[in-house]
Design a protein around this motif. Structure first.
Motif, PDB file in Angstrom:
ATOM      1  N   ALA A  69       0.837  -1.197   0.000  1.00 24.90           N
ATOM      2  CA  ALA A  69       0.000   0.000   0.000  1.00 24.90           C
ATOM      3  C   ALA A  69       0.876   1.253   0.000  1.00 24.90           C
ATOM      4  O   ALA A  69       0.561   2.240  -0.690  1.00 24.90           O
ATOM      5  N   GLU A  70       1.977   1.229   0.764  1.00 25.14           N
ATOM      6  CA  GLU A  70       2.892   2.382   0.787  1.00 25.14           C
ATOM      7  C   GLU A  70       3.523   2.602  -0.574  1.00 25.14           C
ATOM      8  O   GLU A  70       3.692   3.741  -1.004  1.00 25.14           O
ATOM      9  N   LYS A  71       3.885   1.517  -1.261  1.00 23.90           N
ATOM     10  CA  LYS A  71       4.488   1.648  -2.602  1.00 23.90           C
ATOM     11  C   LYS A  71       3.501   2.303  -3.567  1.00 23.90           C
ATOM     12  O   LYS A  71       3.898   3.099  -4.413  1.00 23.90           O
ATOM     13  N   ARG A  72       2.223   1.957  -3.447  1.00 26.85           N
ATOM     14  CA  ARG A  72       1.215   2.520  -4.355  1.00 26.85           C
ATOM     15  C   ARG A  72       1.015   4.016  -4.095  1.00 26.85           C
ATOM     16  O   ARG A  72       0.698   4.764  -5.012  1.00 26.85           O
ATOM     17  N   LYS A  73       1.207   4.444  -2.830  1.00 29.40           N
ATOM     18  CA  LYS A  73       1.054   5.866  -2.491  1.00 29.40           C
ATOM     19  C   LYS A  73       2.202   6.700  -3.046  1.00 29.40           C
ATOM     20  O   LYS A  73       2.012   7.853  -3.372  1.00 29.40           O
ATOM     21  N   ALA A  74       3.379   6.094  -3.078  1.00 31.42           N
ATOM     22  CA  ALA A  74       4.587   6.848  -3.472  1.00 31.42           C
ATOM     23  C   ALA A  74       4.609   7.180  -4.947  1.00 31.42           C
ATOM     24  O   ALA A  74       3.940   6.754  -5.776  1.00 31.42           O
TER      25      ALA A  74
END
Length: 74
Positions: A69-74
């Motif tokens: 999920a963090e990768k998708r936000k970045a």
């Protein structure tokens, strides 16, 4: 008590990650069921799994999903 066999013993979300933890096909099958077909081991995640902190396989699945999920936000 016999040590957990990461190759053959059934894995659930409550399974504790022990010092004998190994990235086996059995573990991969569990994490793919929990996280989806996109599950992949990567070095940072593998290091997190073996960092010595108490955790379960459910914690591992949740952590992998959190990182994605963090990768998708970045």
């Amino acid at each position: 008590m016999k040590p957990f066999d990461w190759h053959a013993d059934p894995i659930s979300r409550a399974t504790a990650i022990t010092r004998s933890y190994r990235n086996t096909q059995n573990v991969r099958r569990f994490l793919t069921r929990e996280c989806g077909d996109g599950f992949r081991f990567d070095r940072p995640f593998m290091a997190w799994l073996k960092d010595g902190a108490q955790k379960t396989m459910g914690d591992a699945a949740d952590e992998w999903l959190r990182r994605q999920a963090e990768k998708r936000k970045a």
